[in-house]
Design a protein around this motif. Sequence first.
Motif, PDB file in Angstrom:
ATOM      1  N   UNK A 153       0.841  -1.204   0.000  1.00 53.74           N
ATOM      2  CA  UNK A 153       0.000   0.000   0.000  1.00 53.74           C
ATOM      3  C   UNK A 153       0.880   1.259   0.000  1.00 53.74           C
ATOM      4  N   UNK A 154       1.880   1.290   0.870  1.00 56.85           N
ATOM      5  CA  UNK A 154       2.704   2.497   1.029  1.00 56.85           C
ATOM      6  C   UNK A 154       3.459   2.842  -0.250  1.00 56.85           C
ATOM      7  N   UNK A 155       4.116   1.875  -0.861  1.00 60.05           N
ATOM      8  CA  UNK A 155       4.980   2.166  -2.006  1.00 60.05           C
ATOM      9  C   UNK A 155       4.219   2.628  -3.248  1.00 60.05           C
ATOM     10  N   UNK A 156       3.206   1.888  -3.711  1.00 59.31           N
ATOM     11  CA  UNK A 156       2.490   2.405  -4.887  1.00 59.31           C
ATOM     12  C   UNK A 156       1.702   3.676  -4.585  1.00 59.31           C
ATOM     13  N   UNK A 157       1.106   3.746  -3.402  1.00 56.29           N
ATOM     14  CA  UNK A 157       0.367   4.964  -3.026  1.00 56.29           C
ATOM     15  C   UNK A 157       1.285   6.164  -2.952  1.00 56.29           C
ATOM     16  N   UNK A 158       2.461   5.966  -2.348  1.00 59.46           N
ATOM     17  CA  UNK A 158       3.437   7.043  -2.269  1.00 59.46           C
ATOM     18  C   UNK A 158       3.932   7.463  -3.642  1.00 59.46           C
ATOM     19  N   UNK A 159       4.131   6.494  -4.535  1.00 58.60           N
ATOM     20  CA  UNK A 159       4.587   6.814  -5.890  1.00 58.60           C
ATOM     21  C   UNK A 159       3.552   7.666  -6.625  1.00 58.60           C
ATOM     22  N   UNK A 160       2.275   7.331  -6.457  1.00 58.48           N
ATOM     23  CA  UNK A 160       1.212   8.121  -7.094  1.00 58.48           C
ATOM     24  C   UNK A 160       1.224   9.549  -6.560  1.00 58.48           C
ATOM     25  N   UNK A 161       1.341   9.700  -5.258  1.00 60.85           N
ATOM     26  CA  UNK A 161       1.360  11.027  -4.644  1.00 60.85           C
ATOM     27  C   UNK A 161       2.542  11.841  -5.165  1.00 60.85           C
ATOM     28  N   UNK A 162       3.725  11.230  -5.221  1.00 62.45           N
ATOM     29  CA  UNK A 162       4.920  11.944  -5.681  1.00 62.45           C
ATOM     30  C   UNK A 162       4.788  12.323  -7.155  1.00 62.45           C
ATOM     31  N   UNK A 163       4.284  11.422  -7.982  1.00 58.58           N
ATOM     32  CA  UNK A 163       4.088  11.739  -9.402  1.00 58.58           C
ATOM     33  C   UNK A 163       3.092  12.879  -9.578  1.00 58.58           C
ATOM     34  N   UNK A 164       2.020  12.863  -8.805  1.00 56.16           N
ATOM     35  CA  UNK A 164       1.038  13.943  -8.887  1.00 56.16           C
ATOM     36  C   UNK A 164       1.615  15.267  -8.387  1.00 56.16           C
ATOM     37  N   UNK A 165       2.482  15.207  -7.384  1.00 55.34           N
ATOM     38  CA  UNK A 165       3.146  16.434  -6.926  1.00 55.34           C
ATOM     39  C   UNK A 165       4.079  16.972  -8.009  1.00 55.34           C
ATOM     40  N   UNK A 166       4.760  16.078  -8.703  1.00 59.52           N
ATOM     41  CA  UNK A 166       5.618  16.504  -9.811  1.00 59.52           C
ATOM     42  C   UNK A 166       4.809  17.151 -10.915  1.00 59.52           C
ATOM     43  N   UNK A 167       3.679  16.548 -11.255  1.00 60.95           N
ATOM     44  CA  UNK A 167       2.806  17.134 -12.275  1.00 60.95           C
ATOM     45  C   UNK A 167       2.263  18.480 -11.815  1.00 60.95           C
ATOM     46  N   UNK A 168       1.966  18.593 -10.524  1.00 55.86           N
ATOM     47  CA  UNK A 168       1.465  19.859  -9.977  1.00 55.86           C
ATOM     48  C   UNK A 168       2.528  20.949 -10.078  1.00 55.86           C
ATOM     49  N   UNK A 169       3.772  20.584  -9.801  1.00 57.31           N
ATOM     50  CA  UNK A 169       4.861  21.559  -9.887  1.00 57.31           C
ATOM     51  C   UNK A 169       5.012  22.065 -11.316  1.00 57.31           C
ATOM     52  N   UNK A 170       4.926  21.161 -12.273  1.00 59.47           N
ATOM     53  CA  UNK A 170       5.018  21.563 -13.684  1.00 59.47           C
ATOM     54  C   UNK A 170       3.808  22.396 -14.093  1.00 59.47           C
ATOM     55  N   UNK A 171       2.612  21.980 -13.654  1.00 59.37           N
ATOM     56  CA  UNK A 171       1.394  22.717 -13.998  1.00 59.37           C
ATOM     57  C   UNK A 171       1.404  24.122 -13.408  1.00 59.37           C
ATOM     58  N   UNK A 172       2.021  24.267 -12.245  1.00 54.97           N
ATOM     59  CA  UNK A 172       2.095  25.576 -11.594  1.00 54.97           C
ATOM     60  C   UNK A 172       3.212  26.426 -12.179  1.00 54.97           C
ATOM     61  N   UNK A 173       3.999  25.827 -13.073  1.00 53.78           N
ATOM     62  CA  UNK A 173       5.137  26.552 -13.623  1.00 53.78           C
ATOM     63  C   UNK A 173       6.229  26.764 -12.594  1.00 53.78           C
ATOM     64  N   UNK A 174       6.300  25.871 -11.612  1.00 50.73           N
ATOM     65  CA  UNK A 174       7.285  25.970 -10.531  1.00 50.73           C
ATOM     66  C   UNK A 174       8.025  24.644 -10.381  1.00 50.73           C
ATOM     67  N   UNK A 175       8.870  24.305 -11.357  1.00 51.74           N
ATOM     68  CA  UNK A 175       9.573  23.015 -11.251  1.00 51.74           C
ATOM     69  C   UNK A 175      10.465  22.913 -10.022  1.00 51.74           C
ATOM     70  N   UNK A 176      10.862  24.041  -9.453  1.00 56.96           N
ATOM     71  CA  UNK A 176      11.683  24.009  -8.238  1.00 56.96           C
ATOM     72  C   UNK A 176      10.911  23.393  -7.063  1.00 56.96           C
ATOM     73  N   UNK A 177       9.597  23.451  -7.119  1.00 59.33           N
ATOM     74  CA  UNK A 177       8.792  22.822  -6.055  1.00 59.33           C
ATOM     75  C   UNK A 177       9.069  21.320  -5.993  1.00 59.33           C
ATOM     76  N   UNK A 178       9.332  20.732  -7.183  1.00 61.48           N
ATOM     77  CA  UNK A 178       9.585  19.293  -7.188  1.00 61.48           C
ATOM     78  C   UNK A 178      10.884  18.971  -6.458  1.00 61.48           C
ATOM     79  N   UNK A 179      11.848  19.872  -6.509  1.00 58.09           N
ATOM     80  CA  UNK A 179      13.077  19.689  -5.726  1.00 58.09           C
ATOM     81  C   UNK A 179      12.742  19.705  -4.236  1.00 58.09           C
ATOM     82  N   UNK A 180      11.807  20.559  -3.837  1.00 55.02           N
ATOM     83  CA  UNK A 180      11.363  20.591  -2.445  1.00 55.02           C
ATOM     84  C   UNK A 180      10.678  19.294  -2.041  1.00 55.02           C
ATOM     85  N   UNK A 181       9.902  18.747  -2.968  1.00 51.98           N
ATOM     86  CA  UNK A 181       9.226  17.470  -2.720  1.00 51.98           C
ATOM     87  C   UNK A 181      10.269  16.376  -2.494  1.00 51.98           C
TER      88      UNK A 181
END
Length: 152
Positions: free
Chosen positions: A33-61
């Motif tokens: 549960x933890x690993x695939x769920x965590x991977x989905x969350x991280x991928x969505x955070x990466x997409x959010x950073x790109x969508x926000x035009x703030x790729x540096x946020x992904x470095x924070x993630x």
Amino acid sequence: MPWPPVPALSAFAVLSGVLAVVDARTRRLPDAIVLPGGAVVVLLLGAAALAAGEPARFAGVGSGALSAFAACLAVRLARPGAFGGGDVKLAAVCGAVLGWGGLGAVASGIVLAFLAAGIGAAGVLLAGRRGASIAFGPFLLFGAWWRVITGL
């Protein structure tokens, strides 16, 4: 908080609910549960950073995930048996979410989890249940959600 992380937070909310119940009942956080769920969350955070035009946020993630993982791994190594491997992996997921708001959010969320767990453990002792174990996962999730709700 801008709208882009909403899908990631939604996925994290579902993951949080499932893991809190599982850990409270079984004192285990299954990798299945933890690993695939965590991977989905991280991928969505990466997409959010790109969508926000703030790729540096992904470095924070990433740095949030790594720092929370390292801190909790240190606790696990220092106190074998008192802290599970699932807790360490969940800390990385929580750190990734908190990393959206910076390392200050990561640190305060993890510290809050430990403080809340300490209060919970004191309650167990006051109830006369010496030797009883508590599930740490729900406290990690509490610390993360407290920081998300009060503003990263």
